[in-house]
Design a protein around this motif. Sequence first.
Motif, PDB file in Angstrom:
ATOM      1  N   ALA A 251       0.884  -1.167   0.000  1.00  0.00           N
ATOM      2  CA  ALA A 251       0.000   0.000   0.000  1.00  0.00           C
ATOM      3  C   ALA A 251       0.914   1.207   0.000  1.00  0.00           C
ATOM      4  N   PRO A 252       0.386   2.402  -0.159  1.00  0.00           N
ATOM      5  CA  PRO A 252       1.263   3.575  -0.085  1.00  0.00           C
ATOM      6  C   PRO A 252       2.088   3.570   1.202  1.00  0.00           C
ATOM      7  N   GLY A 253       3.376   3.785   1.075  1.00  0.00           N
ATOM      8  CA  GLY A 253       4.266   3.687   2.224  1.00  0.00           C
ATOM      9  C   GLY A 253       5.485   2.865   1.889  1.00  0.00           C
ATOM     10  N   THR A 254       6.110   2.279   2.882  1.00  0.00           N
ATOM     11  CA  THR A 254       7.382   1.586   2.670  1.00  0.00           C
ATOM     12  C   THR A 254       7.272   0.077   2.604  1.00  0.00           C
ATOM     13  N   SER A 255       6.172  -0.504   3.094  1.00  0.00           N
ATOM     14  CA  SER A 255       6.089  -1.964   3.158  1.00  0.00           C
ATOM     15  C   SER A 255       6.062  -2.572   1.760  1.00  0.00           C
ATOM     16  N   ARG A 256       6.656  -3.745   1.640  1.00  0.00           N
ATOM     17  CA  ARG A 256       6.684  -4.468   0.371  1.00  0.00           C
ATOM     18  C   ARG A 256       5.860  -5.738   0.481  1.00  0.00           C
ATOM     19  N   VAL A 257       5.313  -6.147  -0.643  1.00  0.00           N
ATOM     20  CA  VAL A 257       4.429  -7.309  -0.682  1.00  0.00           C
ATOM     21  C   VAL A 257       5.212  -8.603  -0.506  1.00  0.00           C
ATOM     22  N   MET A 258       4.608  -9.527   0.245  1.00  0.00           N
ATOM     23  CA  MET A 258       5.077 -10.906   0.316  1.00  0.00           C
ATOM     24  C   MET A 258       3.896 -11.802  -0.049  1.00  0.00           C
ATOM     25  N   ARG A 259       4.187 -12.899  -0.741  1.00  0.00           N
ATOM     26  CA  ARG A 259       3.120 -13.795  -1.170  1.00  0.00           C
ATOM     27  C   ARG A 259       3.474 -15.239  -0.820  1.00  0.00           C
ATOM     28  N   GLY A 260       2.430 -16.067  -0.673  1.00  0.00           N
ATOM     29  CA  GLY A 260       2.598 -17.516  -0.614  1.00  0.00           C
ATOM     30  C   GLY A 260       2.504 -18.171   0.742  1.00  0.00           C
ATOM     31  N   GLY A 261       2.620 -17.429   1.843  1.00  0.00           N
ATOM     32  CA  GLY A 261       2.583 -18.076   3.148  1.00  0.00           C
ATOM     33  C   GLY A 261       3.871 -18.828   3.454  1.00  0.00           C
ATOM     34  N   SER A 262       3.873 -19.559   4.571  1.00  0.00           N
ATOM     35  CA  SER A 262       5.101 -20.248   4.976  1.00  0.00           C
ATOM     36  C   SER A 262       4.792 -21.495   5.785  1.00  0.00           C
ATOM     37  N   TYR A 263       5.847 -22.160   6.217  1.00  0.00           N
ATOM     38  CA  TYR A 263       5.710 -23.368   7.026  1.00  0.00           C
ATOM     39  C   TYR A 263       5.062 -23.108   8.381  1.00  0.00           C
ATOM     40  N   LEU A 264       4.916 -21.853   8.766  1.00  0.00           N
ATOM     41  CA  LEU A 264       4.265 -21.508  10.033  1.00  0.00           C
ATOM     42  C   LEU A 264       2.783 -21.195   9.878  1.00  0.00           C
ATOM     43  N   CYS A 265       2.253 -21.185   8.667  1.00  0.00           N
ATOM     44  CA  CYS A 265       0.845 -20.867   8.472  1.00  0.00           C
ATOM     45  C   CYS A 265      -0.052 -22.024   8.903  1.00  0.00           C
ATOM     46  N   HIS A 266      -1.145 -21.685   9.579  1.00  0.00           N
ATOM     47  CA  HIS A 266      -2.126 -22.667  10.052  1.00  0.00           C
ATOM     48  C   HIS A 266      -3.500 -22.030   9.947  1.00  0.00           C
ATOM     49  N   ASP A 267      -4.515 -22.824   9.592  1.00  0.00           N
ATOM     50  CA  ASP A 267      -5.821 -22.223   9.341  1.00  0.00           C
ATOM     51  C   ASP A 267      -6.484 -21.668  10.593  1.00  0.00           C
ATOM     52  N   ARG A 274      -2.976 -19.490   0.598  1.00  0.00           N
ATOM     53  CA  ARG A 274      -3.812 -19.503  -0.597  1.00  0.00           C
ATOM     54  C   ARG A 274      -3.156 -18.605  -1.655  1.00  0.00           C
ATOM     55  N   VAL A 275      -3.426 -18.869  -2.930  1.00  0.00           N
ATOM     56  CA  VAL A 275      -2.723 -18.117  -3.971  1.00  0.00           C
ATOM     57  C   VAL A 275      -3.110 -16.644  -4.000  1.00  0.00           C
ATOM     58  N   ALA A 276      -4.296 -16.288  -3.495  1.00  0.00           N
ATOM     59  CA  ALA A 276      -4.704 -14.880  -3.500  1.00  0.00           C
ATOM     60  C   ALA A 276      -4.279 -14.135  -2.247  1.00  0.00           C
ATOM     61  N   ALA A 277      -3.775 -14.844  -1.244  1.00  0.00           N
ATOM     62  CA  ALA A 277      -3.422 -14.201   0.024  1.00  0.00           C
ATOM     63  C   ALA A 277      -2.175 -13.349  -0.129  1.00  0.00           C
ATOM     64  N   ARG A 278      -2.086 -12.328   0.727  1.00  0.00           N
ATOM     65  CA  ARG A 278      -0.949 -11.429   0.657  1.00  0.00           C
ATOM     66  C   ARG A 278      -0.621 -10.915   2.049  1.00  0.00           C
ATOM     67  N   SER A 279       0.624 -10.527   2.221  1.00  0.00           N
ATOM     68  CA  SER A 279       1.080  -9.919   3.460  1.00  0.00           C
ATOM     69  C   SER A 279       2.187  -8.940   3.100  1.00  0.00           C
ATOM     70  N   SER A 280       2.844  -8.373   4.118  1.00  0.00           N
ATOM     71  CA  SER A 280       3.868  -7.378   3.825  1.00  0.00           C
ATOM     72  C   SER A 280       4.853  -7.275   4.973  1.00  0.00           C
ATOM     73  N   ASN A 281       5.964  -6.651   4.694  1.00  0.00           N
ATOM     74  CA  ASN A 281       6.941  -6.299   5.713  1.00  0.00           C
ATOM     75  C   ASN A 281       7.779  -5.149   5.176  1.00  0.00           C
ATOM     76  N   THR A 282       8.528  -4.491   6.057  1.00  0.00           N
ATOM     77  CA  THR A 282       9.379  -3.400   5.620  1.00  0.00           C
ATOM     78  C   THR A 282      10.566  -3.956   4.837  1.00  0.00           C
ATOM     79  N   PRO A 283      11.124  -3.192   3.917  1.00  0.00           N
ATOM     80  CA  PRO A 283      12.158  -3.735   3.030  1.00  0.00           C
ATOM     81  C   PRO A 283      13.470  -4.086   3.711  1.00  0.00           C
ATOM     82  N   ASP A 284      13.655  -3.663   4.972  1.00  0.00           N
ATOM     83  CA  ASP A 284      14.882  -4.014   5.690  1.00  0.00           C
ATOM     84  C   ASP A 284      14.679  -5.185   6.649  1.00  0.00           C
ATOM     85  N   SER A 285      13.487  -5.779   6.667  1.00  0.00           N
ATOM     86  CA  SER A 285      13.173  -6.827   7.636  1.00  0.00           C
ATOM     87  C   SER A 285      13.519  -8.212   7.119  1.00  0.00           C
TER      88      SER A 285
END
Length: 303
Positions: A251-267, A274-285
């Motif tokens: 979104a507007p700002g500094t965070s960058r998109v991450m996609r796909g989830g990880s081995y820690l994801c649980h329903d 899921r393929v449509a899911a999305r998350s974000s983190n700062t580019p230095d993280s």
Amino acid sequence: MSSCCTPGQGDVTTVALSPAPRPPVAPAERAAGRLIDLPGGRFLMGTDDPDSFPADGEGPVREVGVGPFRIAPTTVTNARFAQFVEATGHVTEAEHFGVSFVFGGFLSDQVAAVSPAVAAVPWWRAVPGASWRHPEGAGSSVTTRRGHPVVHVSWNDAQAYCAWSGTRLPTEAEWEYAARGGLRQRRYPWGDDLTPGGRHMCNIWQGDFPTLNTAEDGYEGTAPAKSFRPNGFGLYNVVGNVWEWCADRFAPGTSRVMRGGSYLCHDSYCNRYRVAARSSNTPDSSTGNIGFRVAADGPRPPS
């Protein structure tokens, strides 16, 4: 900002931070020659799934077009990242900061004792010395994980690798187009059933998060980058295993998109595998469950 998916450098209060210098750019290692050619076109991006997270911007479903491009069949592995580091001398941001985030259940008692929990998500620990070379901090290494995804890499580290290898990060639209593997509006890269016929198709958490992982899919942490069945385009592990950085801003700002989830994801708390899911983190993280795969413009020039 903390999330259940990945904490960020803003959650570190005990370590003085300094910016990582840009690494020298070595001659391209021709990673683009090993990418999969995709024709692009128009597809339905996003979801109106009742299990989605509307606040994440997953919906509405909309028609999006992408041009021809190429994308890696797997995430960048420890072995490939080691070649980049050897060629350029790149020091990752986790190494500069002296700390990165690790799931607490992976830590020895000695490392846990010096690794403060993140207040909002206490299963995450800020581990001194955790980096791509030492994924769980002191005493750990990637010696037996050379074919696993590299982790503890920031968006900026991924950009440096791309500059060296003659590639780039995929756009978010390219990533989802590729992850869908030619399927139309399915929840996962293989269809709508998480475990068709009882078969595990990706590396996520099974059991009771965050206290019990039965590892029924065969893995507690990362799996090798070329695990499980590839999708219809030949891409491996586009959901589960590790989050993947994309080029776009969340979104507007500094965070960058991450996609796909990880081995820690649980329903029970984060069904973002899921393929449509999305998350974000700062580019230095960086964390122990964030990696990346590379892409390039296409099609490949004739030889």
